[in-house]
Every structure is written in C-alpha cells, then in structure tokens.
Design an enzyme around this catalytic site. Structure first.
Site, PDB file in Angstrom:
ATOM      1  N   ARG A  73       9.910  12.658  38.026  1.00 39.49           N
ATOM      2  CA  ARG A  73      10.217  14.245  37.760  1.00 39.49           C
ATOM      3  C   ARG A  73      10.511  15.102  38.406  1.00 39.49           C
ATOM      4  O   ARG A  73      11.310  14.850  39.635  1.00 39.49           O
ATOM      5  CB  ARG A  73       9.055  15.042  38.475  1.00 39.49           C
ATOM      6  CG  ARG A  73       7.434  14.293  37.677  1.00 39.49           C
ATOM      7  CD  ARG A  73       5.954  14.396  38.310  1.00 39.49           C
ATOM      8  NE  ARG A  73       6.181  14.485  39.289  1.00 39.49           N
ATOM      9  CZ  ARG A  73       5.859  15.109  40.522  1.00 39.49           C
ATOM     10  NH1 ARG A  73       6.221  16.591  40.477  1.00 39.49           N
ATOM     11  NH2 ARG A  73       5.484  15.230  41.877  1.00 39.49           N
ATOM     12  N   TYR A 201      10.956   9.513  31.110  1.00 37.00           N
ATOM     13  CA  TYR A 201      10.112   8.718  32.358  1.00 37.00           C
ATOM     14  C   TYR A 201       8.964   9.559  32.547  1.00 37.00           C
ATOM     15  O   TYR A 201       8.901  10.889  32.291  1.00 37.00           O
ATOM     16  CB  TYR A 201      10.902   9.266  34.067  1.00 37.00           C
ATOM     17  CG  TYR A 201       9.917   9.488  34.829  1.00 37.00           C
ATOM     18  CD1 TYR A 201       9.634   8.050  35.424  1.00 37.00           C
ATOM     19  CD2 TYR A 201       9.179  10.090  35.742  1.00 37.00           C
ATOM     20  CE1 TYR A 201       8.960   7.718  36.236  1.00 37.00           C
ATOM     21  CE2 TYR A 201       8.054  10.267  36.276  1.00 37.00           C
ATOM     22  CZ  TYR A 201       7.804   9.016  37.037  1.00 37.00           C
ATOM     23  OH  TYR A 201       7.248   8.523  37.577  1.00 37.00           O
ATOM     24  N   LYS A 210       0.863  15.568  33.993  1.00 36.35           N
ATOM     25  CA  LYS A 210       0.852  17.125  34.479  1.00 36.35           C
ATOM     26  C   LYS A 210       1.701  18.046  34.371  1.00 36.35           C
ATOM     27  O   LYS A 210       1.068  19.217  34.622  1.00 36.35           O
ATOM     28  CB  LYS A 210       2.822  16.344  35.780  1.00 36.35           C
ATOM     29  CG  LYS A 210       2.548  15.125  36.274  1.00 36.35           C
ATOM     30  CD  LYS A 210       1.304  15.325  37.144  1.00 36.35           C
ATOM     31  CE  LYS A 210       1.593  13.695  38.417  1.00 36.35           C
ATOM     32  NZ  LYS A 210       0.232  14.473  39.222  1.00 36.35           N
ATOM     33  N   HIS A 230      -4.586  19.175  41.439  1.00 42.53           N
ATOM     34  CA  HIS A 230      -4.609  17.477  41.658  1.00 42.53           C
ATOM     35  C   HIS A 230      -5.393  16.271  42.480  1.00 42.53           C
ATOM     36  O   HIS A 230      -4.489  16.526  44.269  1.00 42.53           O
ATOM     37  CB  HIS A 230      -2.832  17.629  42.918  1.00 42.53           C
ATOM     38  CG  HIS A 230      -1.587  16.755  42.199  1.00 42.53           C
ATOM     39  ND1 HIS A 230      -1.261  16.691  43.137  1.00 42.53           N
ATOM     40  CD2 HIS A 230      -2.034  15.195  41.405  1.00 42.53           C
ATOM     41  CE1 HIS A 230      -0.420  15.362  43.337  1.00 42.53           C
ATOM     42  NE2 HIS A 230      -0.660  14.237  42.049  1.00 42.53           N
ATOM     43  N   SER A 252       2.226  14.306  46.860  1.00 44.00           N
ATOM     44  CA  SER A 252       2.180  12.765  46.111  1.00 44.00           C
ATOM     45  C   SER A 252       2.781  11.549  46.524  1.00 44.00           C
ATOM     46  O   SER A 252       3.005  12.379  47.989  1.00 44.00           O
ATOM     47  CB  SER A 252       3.936  13.079  44.883  1.00 44.00           C
ATOM     48  OG  SER A 252       3.006  14.093  43.773  1.00 44.00           O
ATOM     49  N   CYS A 254       0.801   9.957  48.605  1.00 41.85           N
ATOM     50  CA  CYS A 254      -0.172  10.303  50.379  1.00 41.85           C
ATOM     51  C   CYS A 254      -0.635   9.435  49.850  1.00 41.85           C
ATOM     52  O   CYS A 254      -1.684   9.266  50.603  1.00 41.85           O
ATOM     53  CB  CYS A 254      -0.228  11.288  50.607  1.00 41.85           C
ATOM     54  SG  CYS A 254       0.990  12.439  51.120  1.00 41.85           S
ATOM     55  N   ASP A 281      -6.186  11.109  40.031  1.00 38.05           N
ATOM     56  CA  ASP A 281      -4.926  11.834  39.704  1.00 38.05           C
ATOM     57  C   ASP A 281      -4.877  13.420  40.227  1.00 38.05           C
ATOM     58  O   ASP A 281      -4.819  13.985  40.259  1.00 38.05           O
ATOM     59  CB  ASP A 281      -4.143  11.753  39.224  1.00 38.05           C
ATOM     60  CG  ASP A 281      -2.095  12.128  39.626  1.00 38.05           C
ATOM     61  OD1 ASP A 281      -1.804  12.269  40.760  1.00 38.05           O
ATOM     62  OD2 ASP A 281      -2.223  12.508  38.645  1.00 38.05           O
ATOM     63  N   ARG A 381       6.148   2.294  38.625  1.00 34.76           N
ATOM     64  CA  ARG A 381       5.237   2.046  38.002  1.00 34.76           C
ATOM     65  C   ARG A 381       4.130   1.084  37.188  1.00 34.76           C
ATOM     66  O   ARG A 381       4.769   0.524  36.852  1.00 34.76           O
ATOM     67  CB  ARG A 381       4.716   3.939  36.819  1.00 34.76           C
ATOM     68  CG  ARG A 381       5.800   5.048  37.677  1.00 34.76           C
ATOM     69  CD  ARG A 381       4.766   5.367  38.785  1.00 34.76           C
ATOM     70  NE  ARG A 381       4.977   6.686  39.727  1.00 34.76           N
ATOM     71  CZ  ARG A 381       4.466   7.783  40.046  1.00 34.76           C
ATOM     72  NH1 ARG A 381       3.061   7.594  39.947  1.00 34.76           N
ATOM     73  NH2 ARG A 381       4.729   8.534  40.868  1.00 34.76           N
TER      74      ARG A 381
END
Ligand code: OXD
Ligand code: MN
Length: 597
Positions: A73, A201, A210, A230, A252, A254, A281, A381
C-alpha cells in the site's frame, strides 16, 4: 460498445462515462459463476499473469507476481478528496476533488485500450443484510477480478439486491503504466467514489477492502451512526457451548490474522475451549435492538501476509491457504511447483525463483536486506477463502453478526504498555484507542524503536478528520446501552536483551480468558494510573515456562515512561489539530495527574 449491461440506469450511465475515458476493447460483466472464473484463470495462465501451481499439493492455487515497484500500500499517494480540506483532516493527504478528477482523468485516458473492462458487482457483508453495502469495481486486471471473487461476495445477486438504486460505491481501477510516480489511490467520500491508478498491488486495487470497507465506510458510518474499524473478530467458545465475541484492533503486521485464528493451549483445549474466527482485518459494528454492539466481517476472504505464517504461528491460516488460493510475490519452488516463504519452515528450496521471478540462491539471504535477498517479498500475500478456514465461525454468514463483549486495542511496545489493561469507561477506552502506538524495530543495536502513533489502528484508514473520528467514537458510546468493555494488550514487551518475554500466539488465549472474565465480573483487578491491570495470579500460566515474577514484570507500569509518553501524546493531539474532542484532553490531563501522584 454496449454499456447497458445491467438493469440499473445509474450503473449503466456511470460505466458509459468511465468507458468513454479508459476506452476498453469490450465490457465484461463478472457474474460470479464458476465457469467464468475458470475461463479467466485459464486466460491469465496463458498470458503469464498467473502461474498454475501443483494441483495435487495445492488444489485450486495460483501464483502471481506484481511489478517490483508495486509491492505494498502507498500511504503517501493515498488521498481523501473532500470539498473542504479540513474535513479530510491533518493526518490524511488531501486533494481538491475537482483537481483530482482532472489530474487522474488524464492518467486514465485510453488506459484500457486493447483490453476489456471487467465490471465487478460486489457486496461488503452478506447480500441483502442490514449491514450490506454494495460496490462496483471497474478494472482492466484479471488478477483483481479473481482476488475480488475471493475477498468479497460477487455476482448477479448483488445487482438484484441493488435494484434500481444509485446507492453503490463507484470504483475505477486501471493498471495504466504501473508508474510509481503517477500512482494515486483517491477517495471521494462525498461522491461514493474511489479512483485507483498505476498499481496492481492488493491493498491499492482490491477496492472493497481498505478503500471501501474502511475509508469510505468510516465516513458513511459517521453519517449513519455505525462504525467501520480495522479489527479482527473472534469467538471464544466455553466448555458449556457459550461463545463470547471479541473484536481487536492492531496496526498492520502486528498479528491480527494469527490472533483471529488462535488455537488455545492444551490446558484450555482439554477442557473444551475453542476459538472461532469471524474476521481477521475489518469489522463493521452497529448498535443492536438489544443495546449491544453487533459486528460483522464485511469481507469474504483473507488477504494475509505470507512470511512468518507456519505450523506454529498459525496452522489454520496455513491450511486455509493450501486450496483455492492466490499467492502474490512468494517464492516459487521449481522442483515441485509449490510455494515457499521465509518463516514457513527451515527448508528453503534449492531450485527456486524469488518474488521477482529471478533465480534465487537462499544461501545469499541477508536479514538486513530482505527485499533484495529473500525468496518471498516481506509483504507477500495469500488470498484465501474464509469458507476454507478450519476455524471459521458458524456465525460468519449470519446477517445479524455477533454481539461484542470486549474491544481490544494493541500495539508493539517494548516497554511502556503492560501485557494487558482495562479502561475504566467507554470514554477512557476511546482515549486508550486514540493513543495507540507501535514501535518499529530500530536498526541501531540497543536503540529503542521509533514510535508511530496509530489510533485505533486506523491512521491510514479513516476517511475523514481524525478528531471527528474520535468524537464519533465518544458519541457511539453514548448510544450503546450495554457497551463492550475496552482493553489494551501488548504481546511484544522485551527484556533487557531485547527478547520477547511473553510467548504469544496460542498462549494469548490466557489473556483473552482474563479479558472475558473481567467482562463477566468474575475477577478482580488492580487499579493503576493507566487503568485496571490483572493480579499476576489471575493470568493462567499453568503449562508455561514462565514465573509469577515474570508476569508481574509484564504487568508493571513504569510511571516515568508513561509521563514521557504523555508528552508525545500531547504533541500528536496537536498534530491532529483543533477537532480533538475536549474529553480526550481531559483524559490525558487526568492520566498525567494520576501518574504524578
Ligand atoms: C494492512 C492489510 O495493510 O491488511 O493492514 O493488508
Ligand atoms: Mn489490515
């Protein structure tokens, strides 16, 4: 060219307008059928856009590589385009909508020439449910179509549910030249529009995720009285069959996916405890008629980070990714046509291509230069179907969602935050969310990591002013008669040598158990300046190689460090600007006063 491909005139007119600009060779409606998806997969394999993997080992799985300049991103090229700059706030990048439409139109002009336009009607949440919101994404990429088919609910039934309404999110994506200098991810919340150009991407181009489910949805949520967050959602099943639900916001990378799919330690499993994943997410939350907060995961799949996923960290994710999955930018094992990534196991393939598609020599791997020496890109991913997840909740497709007992915030803090603490009220919990932070691992040995403030893990995802977003949180609290309790966790506390003290992964269940006991009023806690902290004895360490003293250390609150943090929080609030609610400044002052005692 026939642009009347749906029965909805608003949709058709918009498609016609966009087609005039991007000039596709034809327009193809994605109908959600298996036949169409199979044919697109075959086409993508014939052009090299995707590689069909070993179908015995990885049935239904494919590999895709993005351009090497297009692997993550791009927050610096992400814009919120509201008519007034102050409505986007200081934390977001802003562009005037007119200027942005004009600028991007030039980049879109003719960008589909020679290629079809795929029209993807999709729903975030169960089609027809109270939570559902519909979107249409136009794209020139089969990879995007195939990912959207996994990540969202796609098909003709979405158009049927939309009927003749103009109420849909208009998403336009073009790969164009994949020119990083001309890459823009732009949101027009006042127009229900998203424009993404020059990227291929995931997070930049799967517009349901998102862009819609967080940035546009957070704006809609504020307008309509609900929340887009989130957050993962999980259910803890007790031996008597009761299930209590928790939603948790971590920045993100974690470990949200790992926590959402947690397998409890043996001492809990043997008693009959289980954990069920509702989402990893994003959560959409609404107040139910019963005065509780109800949550759905608006997505239909997982777009998980591959490196680090293994039998220990997340066996459920590993299993989920082994069928019907699209891998992006992982390492390709040429001997058996399977995939590999750092942290999967200790056997890197000898005959392999790296994420760039170059011959890869694993002996040259250098931790300090992962991007250039690793087999898989650090942000590679897997796009996998929720229904393939062994621990998917039976409420995953429930249109009503699940009632939330606890909201958990978390970050990566080497010292400051204890293993777990509880807020004293919704307002205090909102304050705790607003000061969330995560430390980057410092390059210099011994140096403390750089702290990045990431309120509610939403810093890159709030579609309006951050101060207004916090006010929305405070207002929501006033409308939830039976509000969830709010907690903060930190799995990442380190000792003086920099080693993590808490084992994490499945053992995080021990902390979730304390959290749920607090919600039920089953356990006492110590009142500290930052909130309620467990008595060390109340964290179940049976079966762990950890002493009670270590738990005491993990739960300790260092007043000096917290006072330093208060100064940093004040600076951050100033940066957010003049819309920070007074209640949060009051919480900050009260915290400082308690610490100074
Ligand atoms: C993220 C993600 O970046 O979920 O947060 O991909
Ligand atoms: Mn995320």
């Amino acid at each position: 060219m026939n642009t009347n491909i749906t029965k909805n005139t608003f949709v058709n007119e918009w498609i016609a307008e966009m087609a005039k600009m991007v000039k596709p060779s034809e327009i193809i409606l994605i109908d959600g059928s298996k036949e169409q998806a199979d044919s697109l997969r075959a086409q993508a394999c014939s052009t090299g856009e995707m590689i069909k993997l070993n179908q015995e080992a990885l049935p239904g799985c494919y590999l895709h590589r993005t351009a090497i300049n297009d692997v993550a991103r791009v927050e610096d090229r992400t814009f919120i385009c509201t008519s007034k700059k102050e409505d986007a706030g200081n934390i977001n990048n802003w562009m005037d909508p007119k200027e942005c439409y004009a600028k991007l139109s030039k980049l879109y002009e003719g960008s589909y020439s020679g290629k079809p336009m795929y029209v993807i009607p999709y729903s975030m949440s169960v089609v027809g449910s109270d939570f559902a919101k519909y979107g249409i994404e136009l794209t020139d990429s089969i990879y995007v179509v195939l990912n959207m088919l996994i990540m969202t609910r796609v098909g003709i039934n979405v158009l049927e549910a939309l009927g003749d309404s103009p109420d849909f999110i208009k998403g336009l994506h073009a790969r164009a030249d994949i020119d990083a200098e001309k890459r823009y991810i732009c949101h027009f919340p006042e127009d229900n529009t998203i424009w993404s150009v020059n990227s291929g991407y995931g997070g930049n181009v799967l517009l349901g995720k998102k862009c819609f489910a967080l940035r546009i949805a957070s704006y809609l949520g504020r307008k309509e009285g609900w929340m887009a967050e989130h957050m993962l959602i999980l259910g803890v099943e007790y031996p008597n069959g009761d299930v209590k639900y928790i939603s948790a916001a971590f920045p993100s990378a974690c470990g949200k996916t790992n926590l959402a799919m947690l397998i409890p330690p043996e001492i809990y499993r043997e008693k009959g405890y289980k954990v069920w994943c509702v989402g990893d997410d994003i959560a959409w939350l609404r107040v139910g008629k019963d005065g509780r907060l109800w949550a759905v995961n608006p997505e239909n799949g997982f777009f998980g980070v591959a490196p680090g996923t293994n039998e220990k960290s997340n066996p459920n994710a590993l299993y989920t990714s082994m069928r019907d999955c699209i891998f992006t930018n992982v390492c390709h094992n040429l001997d058996d046509n399977t995939v590999w990534w750092e942290g999967l196991n200790d056997n890197p393939p000898a005959n392999a291509l790296n994420w760039k598609g170059e011959k890869w020599d694993y002996t040259k791997y250098d931790k300090a230069d992962k991007v250039n020496t690793s087999g898989a890109h650090p942000n590679s991913r897997f796009t996998a179907m929720a229904e393939n997840c062994p621990c998917i909740s039976d409420k995953f497709n429930d249109p009503a969602g699940v009632p939330i007992s606890a909201i958990v915030f978390g970050g990566r803090r080497a010292k400051t935050a204890p293993l777990v603490y509880q807020s004293t009220s919704w307002q205090h919990g909102t304050f705790i969310g607003s000061i969330m932070a995560s430390e980057t691992t410092a390059a210099a040995a011994g140096a403390v990591g750089v702290v990045r403030r990431d309120p509610m893990a939403m810093r890159p995802f709030v579609g309006y002013d951050m101060g207004d977003y916090w006010s929305h949180w405070l207002n929501m609290g006033k409308n939830i008669a039976n509000a969830p309790k709010i907690f903060h966790v930190n799995w990442f506390r380190t000792d003086d040598e920099g080693h993590f003290i808490w084992p994490g992964f499945g053992d995080n269940m021990r902390v979730l158990a304390w959290i749920l006991d607090r919600c039920e009023g089953k356990v006492d806690a110590v009142e500290t300046p930052i909130g309620y902290v467990p008595y060390a004895e109340d964290i179940n360490i049976s079966g762990l190689d950890i002493s009670l003293d270590t738990i005491r250390e993990l739960l300790s609150v260092d007043k000096e460090l917290w006072l330093e943090d208060c100064a940093a929080i004040k600076k951050f609030y100033e940066q957010v600007g003049n819309r920070v609610p007074a209640e949060l400044y009051e919480e900050l002052a009260a915290l400082e006063a308690r610490l100074a005692k």
